[in-house]
Design a protein around this motif. Structure first.
Motif, PDB file in Angstrom:
ATOM      1  N   VAL A 154       0.872  -1.181   0.000  1.00  0.00           N
ATOM      2  CA  VAL A 154       0.000   0.000   0.000  1.00  0.00           C
ATOM      3  C   VAL A 154       0.899   1.218   0.000  1.00  0.00           C
ATOM      4  CG1 VAL A 154      -1.711   1.328   1.278  1.00  0.00           C
ATOM      5  CG2 VAL A 154      -1.837  -1.155   1.245  1.00  0.00           C
ATOM      6  N   PRO A 192      -3.005   7.991  -1.970  1.00  0.00           N
ATOM      7  CA  PRO A 192      -4.225   7.335  -2.441  1.00  0.00           C
ATOM      8  C   PRO A 192      -4.749   7.990  -3.711  1.00  0.00           C
ATOM      9  CG  PRO A 192      -4.689   8.669  -0.512  1.00  0.00           C
ATOM     10  CD  PRO A 192      -3.215   8.710  -0.717  1.00  0.00           C
ATOM     11  N   SER A 217      -2.370   6.154  -6.557  1.00  0.00           N
ATOM     12  CA  SER A 217      -2.058   4.728  -6.616  1.00  0.00           C
ATOM     13  C   SER A 217      -3.206   3.907  -7.207  1.00  0.00           C
ATOM     14  CB  SER A 217      -1.649   4.196  -5.248  1.00  0.00           C
ATOM     15  OG  SER A 217      -2.595   4.525  -4.285  1.00  0.00           O
ATOM     16  N   GLN A 243      -7.949   5.013   0.184  1.00  0.00           N
ATOM     17  CA  GLN A 243      -6.945   4.210   0.863  1.00  0.00           C
ATOM     18  C   GLN A 243      -7.580   2.918   1.371  1.00  0.00           C
ATOM     19  OE1 GLN A 243      -4.174   4.326   0.067  1.00  0.00           O
ATOM     20  NE2 GLN A 243      -2.704   5.211   1.464  1.00  0.00           N
ATOM     21  N   ARG A 244      -8.851   2.964   1.761  1.00  0.00           N
ATOM     22  CA  ARG A 244      -9.545   1.735   2.148  1.00  0.00           C
ATOM     23  C   ARG A 244      -9.665   0.790   0.961  1.00  0.00           C
ATOM     24  NH1 ARG A 244     -13.296   2.309   6.777  1.00  0.00           N
ATOM     25  NH2 ARG A 244     -12.578   4.145   7.870  1.00  0.00           N
ATOM     26  N   MET A 257      -7.722   0.738  -1.650  1.00  0.00           N
ATOM     27  CA  MET A 257      -6.364   0.242  -1.917  1.00  0.00           C
ATOM     28  C   MET A 257      -6.065  -0.942  -0.998  1.00  0.00           C
ATOM     29  SD  MET A 257      -3.983   1.175  -3.946  1.00  0.00           S
ATOM     30  CE  MET A 257      -2.715  -0.059  -4.123  1.00  0.00           C
ATOM     31  N   LEU A 258      -6.411  -0.776   0.254  1.00  0.00           N
ATOM     32  CA  LEU A 258      -6.191  -1.831   1.250  1.00  0.00           C
ATOM     33  C   LEU A 258      -6.985  -3.078   0.870  1.00  0.00           C
ATOM     34  CD1 LEU A 258      -4.693  -2.117   3.924  1.00  0.00           C
ATOM     35  CD2 LEU A 258      -6.757  -1.368   5.096  1.00  0.00           C
ATOM     36  N   VAL A 274      -5.362  -5.000  -1.932  1.00  0.00           N
ATOM     37  CA  VAL A 274      -4.182  -5.752  -1.512  1.00  0.00           C
ATOM     38  C   VAL A 274      -4.586  -6.969  -0.675  1.00  0.00           C
ATOM     39  CG1 VAL A 274      -2.094  -5.639  -0.122  1.00  0.00           C
ATOM     40  CG2 VAL A 274      -2.684  -3.743  -1.607  1.00  0.00           C
ATOM     41  N   LEU A 283       2.296  -7.553   4.274  1.00  0.00           N
ATOM     42  CA  LEU A 283       1.784  -6.311   3.708  1.00  0.00           C
ATOM     43  C   LEU A 283       2.818  -5.226   3.971  1.00  0.00           C
ATOM     44  CD1 LEU A 283      -0.555  -4.499   2.589  1.00  0.00           C
ATOM     45  CD2 LEU A 283      -1.302  -4.250   4.941  1.00  0.00           C
ATOM     46  N   ALA A 295       3.359  -1.385   4.018  1.00  0.00           N
ATOM     47  CA  ALA A 295       2.578  -0.146   4.006  1.00  0.00           C
ATOM     48  C   ALA A 295       3.535   1.021   4.143  1.00  0.00           C
ATOM     49  CB  ALA A 295       1.559  -0.159   5.142  1.00  0.00           C
ATOM     50  N   PRO A 322       1.213   4.860   4.787  1.00  0.00           N
ATOM     51  CA  PRO A 322      -0.120   4.632   4.228  1.00  0.00           C
ATOM     52  C   PRO A 322      -1.117   5.735   4.560  1.00  0.00           C
ATOM     53  CG  PRO A 322       0.226   3.245   6.134  1.00  0.00           C
ATOM     54  CD  PRO A 322       1.544   3.898   5.845  1.00  0.00           C
ATOM     55  N   MET A 368      -6.581  -1.438   9.016  1.00  0.00           N
ATOM     56  CA  MET A 368      -5.469  -2.231   8.508  1.00  0.00           C
ATOM     57  C   MET A 368      -5.050  -3.289   9.531  1.00  0.00           C
ATOM     58  SD  MET A 368      -1.670  -0.955   7.402  1.00  0.00           S
ATOM     59  CE  MET A 368      -2.167  -0.034   6.015  1.00  0.00           C
TER      60      MET A 368
END
Lengths: 272, 542
Positions: free
Chosen positions: B95, B99, B102, B161-162, B164-165, B168, B176, B178, B181, B197
């Motif tokens: 991550v 955000p 990415s 970002q959530r 993205m998480l 992954v 992971l 990060a 992040p 996370m």
């Protein structure tokens, strides 16, 4: 960085040669560029006539030197005209936004959609085919692209915080425009202006080729190139040398323009 | 633990191709399965490059000089491209910080999440859809079905970002990575994303390598930490030990750079306020189309705030709370649709020139607030252009003095902004603002873009100048730690309204509103001990 200065040097040398020969052409040429000579028609390049002669026996080198003056003059004035007008229009349009921007850009886009050479042809029909008619016509034809580029740069710049900082300091709009926005537009302006110089010389050639340029017998690179066309098989030098002059000038201008842009940008300073 | 490690890094060194300069110098650490492991360092410490090497994704100019990276016993640095592709995503997920960049802006969320599943699993389209919907639900997306066909720009930074998480974690990686992040997010959302996370990785048994400059944040979630400085690991250890009894001077410096509560100062509140905003309303016009104008958005709903002489008032709140709009309105950059702003008892509009001379602003981003084509001296001198009663030489003298005051000597005068570091640029911005000796300063997130130790220096400078010149200040920040250090009074904003205000100690020690408590739960209370270490205490939300 080193590559840029090397390129810049080559560009500088090419342009210096061009300017020097144009200047020399004002006071001295090997032969009278207008003098006809029936004994020396279509002479090949040799000891007597370095770059040969044309179908009327006129010396090509002399004509190129005199023609350089016309080409440089037309190129420089056209670019100057388009740059000044385009920058002003772009600055105002990008900074004012709103309906001012809307109106200016509508006119601008209409002009852009119109082929430049066609526009110039139309204007020349009105103003008459002479040197200043060409400059004016080409200048107007190139202004819209400059205006567009400058407006784009202004639009992105005006959102930056240093413009707001200037407003907080109490600086007027005009001051902010001249002090902060204009200098930061210089890079795109330089790049466009140098390539425009090339277009202007080419367009002048094209217009001369069509018979709407500087009227003969006065030489320009363009009308020399045009006049050489029927003799390509017998006397290739008639087209070759004016063509080479145009190509080398364009190369020189572009190299010099890139180098200038980097030189003018403080961010490029100190990079190794 | 030794028999059972997931990732082993030994003597890893990286260098810049060509010059041979070492950017990472023989670092070594182990990560156990399911563990949360932290790397802390400032910009330029090599932490990001080091972690890029773990998945062999180094920028072209950086080469591995020596050392080994073993994942489950296999040498990552010796892997072929094919093996690496199988490793990335399926075994090790990443991550990144931004955000905004990415996620691919031209692909729907559904397609982007599906990509990894298609590459790394043999699941059928129906299975893939079910797994994606389930994961989106788990990361707290309200309408997972709708999200599948939505594009990234339709989501806020925290939501992205959530997502993205989710993308992954869909592949259930064993590790992971990060990298910063949550740095681009505001404090409350930062905490929510981190909690999520931790919860997800714990449920899947995924180990986490958490990389950040934010020591308290890393300390909150990790069991072990390494501290990096200039490409080398200077200290490693269990999190509590490292915080409470730091050994290396750099770790101590990092800890002492954390914002601590400043002394409470007595402010004379009996006099009329220096600046007073009354019922300020700001509407942002809606998007205009050819025939109708979209609905206006009300950014400030009648806000009143007073700032007394010599007082530092902090304006805090999450993104979208209207704090920046209020600051910009008081600065005169945004037109208010209603209400009044008074300066020294008079309407600001009554003497605009006087207000302009006396109200200055420091912006957030030191990279965009300085004109790149002006020298440092010219930038500061420009601020004095409109000051009456100073001739050219007096202006130059004042500009040089001011630069000296912010810690930039005469040899900086002729430099350009790009030749300066972020912290130095922010010093220039401060010099520019105080050169006029304003009575009132607005600082919009002035230290958010700076590294921890630089932030501490700039905050110290700010406090010194404030003491010397006694200007009033409106200090806008989402970082309550910084606010705790500099503010006399705190004003909390949410959704364009002020929901709570009071002097600093009251707000920090006994907040009334739930939202204020939520903001506070994102930052630790620090207790400094005599060994140069600290104990972090996290405030509870309820």
């Amino acid at each position: 960085m080193k590559k840029f200065t090397f390129n810049g040097l080559i560009g500088g040398i090419l342009i210096a040669i061009l300017l020097l020969s144009a200047a020399l052409g004002l006071v001295w040429t090997p032969f009278d560029p207008m003098k006809l000579s029936f004994t020396a028609r279509l002479a090949a390049p040799g000891a007597d006539h370095l770059l040969g002669t044309d179908e009327f026996g006129r010396d090509v080198l002399s004509r190129l030197m005199v023609g350089a003056r016309a080409s440089v003059w037309i190129g420089a004035l056209t670019v100057g005209f388009a740059t000044i007008c385009g920058t002003l229009i772009g600055l105002v349009s990008g900074y004012a936004r709103g309906w001012v921007d809307g109106v200016i850009m509508a006119v601008n886009n209409a002009l852009l959609a119109f082929p430049g050479i066609l526009l110039a042809l139309g204007l020349l029909a009105v103003f008459g085919a002479n040197q200043y008619g060409i400059i004016f016509a080409l200048g107007i034809a190139y202004t819209p692209s400059m205006a567009r580029v400058v407006r784009g740069a202004v639009l992105s710049l005006r959102e930056r915080e240093f413009i707001e900082a200037s407003r907080v300091m109490g600086n007027g709009e005009l001051y902010t425009m001249v002090r902060h926005i204009l200098p930061n537009c210089l890079a795109p302006i330089t790049v466009l202006a140098t390539s425009m110089f090339g277009w202007a010389i080419l367009s002048e050639s094209a217009l001369s080729f069509l018979g709407l340029g500087v009227p003969p017998p006065a030489p320009t690179w363009g009308n020399m190139l045009a006049a050489g066309r029927p003799f390509v098989e017998q006397a290739v030098w008639l087209g070759l040398f004016p063509g080479l002059c145009i190509a080398l000038t364009l190369l020189g201008i572009n190299l010099l323009g890139d180098a200038l842009r980097d030189k003018l940008d403080p961010r490029m300073r100190g990079l190794k | 633990m030794k028999t059972d490690t997931l990732l082993t890094v030994r003597d890893l060194s990286l260098q810049v191709a060509g010059t041979g300069r070492e950017v990472v110098q023989s670092i070594a650490f182990d990560i156990a399965p399911g563990e949360i492991f932290g790397i802390v360092g400032e910009s330029g410490s090599g932490k990001t490059l080091a972690t890029r090497a773990l998945i062999a994704l180094l920028p072209p100019a950086i080469r591995v000089k020596g050392g080994s990276v073993r994942y489950k016993g296999r040498d990552v640095l010796a892997m072929k491209d094919r093996e690496l592709r199988d490793l990335r995503g399926a075994e090790i997920g990443v991550v990144f910080q931004e955000p905004m960049t990415s996620l691919n802006p031209s692909m729907t969320i559904g397609r982007q999440l599906e990509e990894g599943l298609i590459l790394h699993t043999k699941a059928s389209p129906e299975e893939r859809r079910a797994r994606i919907l389930d994961m989106l639900k788990r990361v707290g997306i309200r309408d997972p079905e709708g999200a599948l066909t939505a594009y990234p720009h339709e989501f806020s930074g925290g939501m992205r970002q959530r997502i993205m998480l989710a993308s992954v974690m869909l592949l259930k990686p064993a590790l992971l990575i990060a990298d910063e992040p949550t740095t681009a997010l505001d404090a409350v959302i930062q905490r929510d994303v981190m909690e999520l996370m931790v919860e997800l990785t714990r449920a899947e048994g995924t180990a986490v390598l958490l990389i950040s400059h934010d020591l308290p944040m890393v300390a909150r979630y990790t069991s072990r930490i390494v501290v990096m400085e200039k490409g080398a690991i200077v200290e490693a250890g269990r999190t509590e030990n490292l915080l409470e009894a730091p050994q290396h001077p750099y770790t101590k410096k990092l800890l002492s750079s954390l914002p601590f509560r400043g002394e409470a100062r007595a402010i004379d509140m009996s006099k009329a306020p220096m600046v007073s905003a009354r019922n300020v309303v700001v509407d942002y016009a809606g998007r205009r189309s050819l025939f109708r104008r979209g609905k206006a958005k009300r950014a400030l709903q009648g806000v009143s705030v007073d700032i007394h002489e010599g007082e530092v008032v902090a304006l805090v709140g999450g993104s979208g709370s209207g704090k920046t709009t209020l600051g910009r309105t008081i600065a005169g950059l945004v037109k208010q649709s209603g209400g009044e702003i008074r300066f020294q008892g008079r309407s600001r509009e009554a003497d605009w020139t006087d207000y302009r001379l006396n109200c200055q602003m420091v912006f957030q981003d030191p990279y965009s607030s300085l004109d790149p084509r002006m020298t440092i001296l010219a930038l500061v001198e420009e601020a004095l252009r409109l000051v009456p009663g100073l001739d050219v030489s007096a202006k130059r003298k004042r500009a040089l003095e001011t630069l000296e005051e912010v810690g930039l000597g005469a040899d900086y005068a002729e430099r350009y902004p790009h030749e300066l570091s972020g912290g130095q640029r922010q010093r220039v911005a401060i010099a520019r603002a105080i050169a006029r000796r304003p009575r009132f300063l607005i600082a919009d997130e002035p230290v958010s873009a700076l590294d921890v130790t630089v932030r501490a220096q700039v905050l110290d400078l700010f406090s010194d100048l404030q003491k010397r010149y006694g200007f009033s200040c409106l200090f806008i920040s989402h970082d309550l730690g910084v606010v705790e250090q500099v503010a006399d009074r705190v004003v909390v904003m949410q959704d364009g309204r002020i929901i709570e205000e009071g002097d600093r100690d009251t707000i920090f020690d006994s907040p009334k509103e739930a939202y204020t408590r939520r903001l506070l739960s994102a930052i630790p209370a620090l207790d400094q001990n005599e060994k140069g270490g600290v104990t972090l205490k996290w405030r509870l939300e309820n």
